[in-house]
Design an enzyme around this catalytic site. Structure first.
Site, short mmCIF file in Angstrom:
data_model
loop_
_atom_site.label_atom_id
_atom_site.label_comp_id
_atom_site.label_asym_id
_atom_site.label_seq_id
_atom_site.Cartn_x
_atom_site.Cartn_y
_atom_site.Cartn_z
N GLY A 80 43.83 37.00 44.63
CA GLY A 80 44.14 35.83 45.42
C GLY A 80 43.12 35.58 46.51
N GLY A 128 45.88 39.72 41.92
CA GLY A 128 46.43 38.51 41.31
C GLY A 128 45.93 38.26 39.91
CD GLU A 151 47.19 44.52 45.10
OE1 GLU A 151 47.12 43.53 44.36
OE2 GLU A 151 47.15 45.70 44.67
CG ASP A 159 51.47 40.86 45.32
OD1 ASP A 159 50.37 41.31 44.95
OD2 ASP A 159 51.58 39.73 45.85
#
Length: 368
Positions: A80, A128, A151, A159
């Site tokens: 992302g 992402g 992350e 996530d």
């Protein structure tokens, strides 16, 4: 999300029309992430464009399959656009909140898509990017592929469904990948079940040619599988994680992250001492809070459905910008680039188990 993003990443959610290239050939809908200078990092507008076309093609009887790919030869998608989320939070906007809700909805769409999705995972597939491909029916890696959920390096947690797909890797390998954030290559991706096929990058053009000439039956998934079977393989020799599996299963089954690091430093298993020491060194550079929450999240995820895993991640997201280490990690690694994040707490020894547990308080599994 991810820990890697180009400094050229857009700070706005308004995308230029060519950030996602859309094409239909031979009953296949092609979606190409087209920000090669930014390693194809995705913005909110790109998420919306992808969702729009997937929704449309799901209802179009002339579309038999979808191909996801990234422009250039460096990345499918490095995650992302973190900088835009950082700016949104500090300016009081809602973009960072909207991004996660819509990104997760897109990832879920791919997991449940009624037509086969072929993901070409050439180059970096981080954060992402992993969210986009792990729901695909056919996940293809090349010798240039580098997969990771990195992350924790920026004070965040894995996530985009990481609590589901990492937690279902055999043994403790998924815990290791999530808590450490390390990158893996094609052989390990296949061994861990994070990819299905290996295709040499020199054959990508040939694959495109064969897709253009593919004769469709009433089973498009079998048609694509048959094509890949003639060009690709489903296993590679000498997967490093296969050899390390017994060691990783021991160390990463410990009760908490401080115990994992202590064992890595004090226990010798076979000839793994150098690997264990370097892994302990790596973990001590990561956000202690992010690693601890990641460990608990992945262990929770083993008992949750796919939808519940996304709901848990959203539950954590809603607290993380205020209570987690993400903003400090982005500041240190992307904004100021001093590479000296001031984690809270600063060390594993200072971790408070009650604080870690508090992030999961109030989660009932429904996402409410």
């Amino acid at each position: 999300m991810t820990a890697q993003v180009s400094s050229q990443a857009s700070r706005a959610c308004d995308a230029t029309p060519d950030e996602v290239l859309v094409e239909v050939r031979n009953h296949i809908g092609y979606l190409t992430l087209n920000r090669p200078a930014g390693l194809n990092a995705i913005t909110l507008s790109m998420v919306r464009t992808l969702q729009q076309h997937l929704d449309h093609w799901a209802q179009d009887p002339l579309i038999h399959a979808v191909v996801l790919r990234g422009a250039g030869d460096k990345a499918f998608c490095a995650g992302g656009d973190i900088r835009s989320l950082y700016d949104s939070y500090h300016s009081g906007d809602s973009l960072h909140q909207d991004f996660f809700v819509e990104e997760y909805a897109l990832d879920l769409t791919i997991h449940h898509y009624r037509k086969p999705v072929l993901a070409l995972m050439d180059g970096f597939v981080l954060g992402g990017g992993m969210g986009l491909v792990q729901g695909a029916d056919l996940r293809v890696v090349t010798e240039r592929s580098r997969l990771a959920m990195p992350e924790v390096a920026i004070g965040y947690f894995p996530d985009v469904g990481g609590s589901y797909f990492l937690s279902r890797i055999p043994g403790e390998l998924g815990i290791y990948l999530g808590v450490s954030g390390v990158q893996i290559r094609a052989a390990d991706a296949l061994y861990c079940g994070l990819a299905d096929w290996h295709l040499d990058s020199s054959k990508l053009d040939l694959l495109n040619q064969r897709l253009d000439r593919l004769h469709w039956s009433d089973s498009p998934l079998k048609d694509l599988q048959g094509l890949l079977a003639r060009l690709a393989v489903q296993a590679l020799p000498d997967a490093p994680l296969q050899a390390l599996r017994p060691v990783i299963d021991h160390f990463f089954a410990q009760a908490d992250v401080p115990s994992i690091v202590e064992q890595l430093r004090t226990v010798t298993i076979a000839d793994s001492h150098e690997w264990a020491r370097s892994t302990a060194d790596l973990l001590e550079t990561r956000s202690p809070l992010a690693m601890a929450v990641t460990l608990e999240m992945l262990r929770h995820g083993r008992q949750l459905s796919l939808e519940q895993c996304f709901a848990l991640e959203l539950h954590l997201d809603r607290q993380w910008f205020e209570r987690g280490d993400l903003m400090e990690g982005v500041r240190a690694l992307i904004i100021d680039k001093d590479k000296t994040p001031h984690w809270n707490p600063p060390t594993l020894a200072a971790l408070d188990a009650d604080r870690v547990a508090s992030f999961f308080s109030g989660f009932d599994g429904s996402g409410s």
